[in-house]
Write a protein that holds these residues in place. Sequence first.
Motif, PDB file in Angstrom:
ATOM      1  N   LYS A 107       0.825  -1.201   0.000  1.00 53.02           N
ATOM      2  CA  LYS A 107       0.000   0.000   0.000  1.00 53.02           C
ATOM      3  C   LYS A 107       0.862   1.254   0.000  1.00 53.02           C
ATOM      4  CE  LYS A 107      -3.658   2.303   2.641  1.00 53.02           C
ATOM      5  NZ  LYS A 107      -4.513   2.239   3.862  1.00 53.02           N
ATOM      6  N   GLU A 108       1.910   1.259   0.809  1.00 53.28           N
ATOM      7  CA  GLU A 108       2.807   2.415   0.853  1.00 53.28           C
ATOM      8  C   GLU A 108       3.492   2.621  -0.490  1.00 53.28           C
ATOM      9  OE1 GLU A 108       5.423   1.604   4.043  1.00 53.28           O
ATOM     10  OE2 GLU A 108       3.938   1.964   5.627  1.00 53.28           O
ATOM     11  N   LEU A 109       3.882   1.514  -1.136  1.00 56.61           N
ATOM     12  CA  LEU A 109       4.528   1.631  -2.441  1.00 56.61           C
ATOM     13  C   LEU A 109       3.563   2.178  -3.490  1.00 56.61           C
ATOM     14  CD1 LEU A 109       6.617  -1.681  -2.537  1.00 56.61           C
ATOM     15  CD2 LEU A 109       7.483   0.654  -2.290  1.00 56.61           C
ATOM     16  N   LYS A 110       2.286   1.761  -3.416  1.00 56.78           N
ATOM     17  CA  LYS A 110       1.297   2.296  -4.350  1.00 56.78           C
ATOM     18  C   LYS A 110       1.128   3.800  -4.164  1.00 56.78           C
ATOM     19  CE  LYS A 110      -1.531  -1.826  -5.182  1.00 56.78           C
ATOM     20  NZ  LYS A 110      -2.873  -2.444  -5.024  1.00 56.78           N
ATOM     21  N   GLU A 111       1.041   4.252  -2.907  1.00 59.22           N
ATOM     22  CA  GLU A 111       0.914   5.682  -2.645  1.00 59.22           C
ATOM     23  C   GLU A 111       2.132   6.440  -3.158  1.00 59.22           C
ATOM     24  OE1 GLU A 111       0.292   5.969   1.511  1.00 59.22           O
ATOM     25  OE2 GLU A 111      -1.792   5.257   1.459  1.00 59.22           O
ATOM     26  N   GLU A 112       3.293   5.869  -2.930  1.00 59.60           N
ATOM     27  CA  GLU A 112       4.512   6.515  -3.404  1.00 59.60           C
ATOM     28  C   GLU A 112       4.545   6.565  -4.926  1.00 59.60           C
ATOM     29  OE1 GLU A 112       9.378   6.049  -2.924  1.00 59.60           O
ATOM     30  OE2 GLU A 112       7.987   4.749  -1.815  1.00 59.60           O
ATOM     31  N   LEU A 113       4.046   5.485  -5.556  1.00 60.30           N
ATOM     32  CA  LEU A 113       3.994   5.458  -7.024  1.00 60.30           C
ATOM     33  C   LEU A 113       3.035   6.507  -7.560  1.00 60.30           C
ATOM     34  CD1 LEU A 113       4.870   4.064  -9.635  1.00 60.30           C
ATOM     35  CD2 LEU A 113       2.999   2.432  -9.303  1.00 60.30           C
ATOM     36  N   ASP A 114       1.885   6.683  -6.895  1.00 60.43           N
ATOM     37  CA  ASP A 114       0.935   7.722  -7.323  1.00 60.43           C
ATOM     38  C   ASP A 114       1.562   9.106  -7.209  1.00 60.43           C
ATOM     39  OD1 ASP A 114      -0.950   5.785  -7.834  1.00 60.43           O
ATOM     40  OD2 ASP A 114      -1.939   5.976  -5.880  1.00 60.43           O
ATOM     41  N   ASP A 115       2.291   9.341  -6.105  1.00 57.28           N
ATOM     42  CA  ASP A 115       2.964  10.638  -5.949  1.00 57.28           C
ATOM     43  C   ASP A 115       3.991  10.858  -7.055  1.00 57.28           C
ATOM     44  OD1 ASP A 115       1.440  11.067  -3.713  1.00 57.28           O
ATOM     45  OD2 ASP A 115       2.983  10.406  -2.305  1.00 57.28           O
ATOM     46  N   LEU A 116       4.736   9.813  -7.363  1.00 52.57           N
ATOM     47  CA  LEU A 116       5.736   9.944  -8.425  1.00 52.57           C
ATOM     48  C   LEU A 116       5.076  10.186  -9.776  1.00 52.57           C
ATOM     49  CD1 LEU A 116       8.235   7.091  -7.431  1.00 52.57           C
ATOM     50  CD2 LEU A 116       8.612   9.553  -7.268  1.00 52.57           C
ATOM     51  N   ARG A 117       3.934   9.522 -10.018  1.00 47.30           N
ATOM     52  CA  ARG A 117       3.234   9.727 -11.292  1.00 47.30           C
ATOM     53  C   ARG A 117       2.732  11.171 -11.405  1.00 47.30           C
ATOM     54  NH1 ARG A 117      -0.017   5.965 -10.698  1.00 47.30           N
ATOM     55  NH2 ARG A 117       1.045   4.342 -11.901  1.00 47.30           N
ATOM     56  N   ALA A 118       2.174  11.723 -10.280  1.00 46.93           N
ATOM     57  CA  ALA A 118       1.716  13.116 -10.297  1.00 46.93           C
ATOM     58  C   ALA A 118       2.882  14.076 -10.515  1.00 46.93           C
ATOM     59  CB  ALA A 118       0.994  13.432  -8.989  1.00 46.93           C
ATOM     60  N   SER A 119       4.007  13.777  -9.871  1.00 49.52           N
ATOM     61  CA  SER A 119       5.176  14.639 -10.048  1.00 49.52           C
ATOM     62  C   SER A 119       5.666  14.600 -11.488  1.00 49.52           C
ATOM     63  CB  SER A 119       6.290  14.192  -9.098  1.00 49.52           C
ATOM     64  OG  SER A 119       5.871  14.304  -7.746  1.00 49.52           O
ATOM     65  N   CYS A 120       5.625  13.408 -12.086  1.00 49.35           N
ATOM     66  CA  CYS A 120       6.048  13.287 -13.482  1.00 49.35           C
ATOM     67  C   CYS A 120       5.124  14.085 -14.409  1.00 49.35           C
ATOM     68  CB  CYS A 120       6.064  11.813 -13.890  1.00 49.35           C
ATOM     69  SG  CYS A 120       7.402  10.848 -13.134  1.00 49.35           S
TER      70      CYS A 120
END
Length: 380
Positions: A297-310
């Motif tokens: 779950k933490e990795l998914k949240e981190e991935l969403d943040d990275l996708r938004a930043s990208c």
Amino acid sequence: MSTFPCLDFDLKTPACVEWRLDDVTQYLVDPDPQRGRLMLESRFSHEASSASFQLHCPIRVKGIESQSHIIGLIHTHSITLFSYDENPEVPDIVRKKLNCRAVRLHFDLRQPLDLIVSTAATEPVQPRKRLSGQVFDSLRSLAKATALDVYISAREVSQAKLSAVCEAVAQNILQPLESDIPTALSSLYGGSGGKVISLSSSSHSSSAPPNDEPPSYAELGPPPPPDLKASSQPKSQPLLSVGPITEGSDKKRRRLDDSSTSPGIDNYHDVWATLSDMRKEMHRLANRVEQLERENKELKEELDDLRASCEKATDAIDADGAALLEVHEDLNELRVHVDFLSHGGLDSDAEEHIVETVKNSVLTHILERGYNTKITIEKS
């Protein structure tokens, strides 16, 4: 007394033991549990030219709930010959167990080794499981041997150290590392103490002849299937008929079938222990799954943040690209204009600006002169 510096080393390594008894070659390879390893522990001291040789065999004995082990003590003063072979012909059963290049250590003894067990073991010392009973049979036989071979990994000890042991034994100067036997026994098994046992003497009835030993655990075989007719017999009659037997043998067989050594009880404890281990393993796996889900779950949240930043970075890059394109166009126009001016050219905007500037300047000058002249006349 001469000393051997090469004797100053300790050794504890997995081992397999081979010996001959009654012209039959026997082996001690698998302890109980089989995932355990039979270990050779040797300790040396060059200062006193002393040594200690012990075989540690994991085994389950009654009176000790946890796993224990029986120590086979090779008396240092009883060693008449010690030799080694760096390239022996290793038996298949030993090769499969050690799974490495082995060296063979040979011992000739004046007296057989002593078997030592923890003082917590009940008397007479008996196995808790059938597999332990088979190991008991091997230890009982080993305790009668005066010559034995011990196979260990060739990587564990050097030729120089083995040669030093051979020389010390040949010169008859190798002494026991622990001369005070009672003190040495009391220090074993984590300080709880050990005791010397004789499996052969404790395995047969006091009323039986001295040479009449019970059958080994391996010879007993599995119990026969239950007989429905036997269930109707009185409880005072035995359920298992073994044919004509002597009085001494009858007593020995009854001791093996006694409730204290009942295989059913042992199997119950083994099943319960297995279920307990499985429950602990399932609890551990459940905790691990929960931890992995939380990490996922933490990795998914981190991935969403990275996708938004990208996405933000992509938008910024697009905006910067458009601005850069406009600057490039302005630079091209400026380059054309500079080139035109450098050749003396004058565009319409520049001409209009110059004419306007000159006209304003002239008008301003005329008006200022006229104003000053008027002032001068009025003052006259």
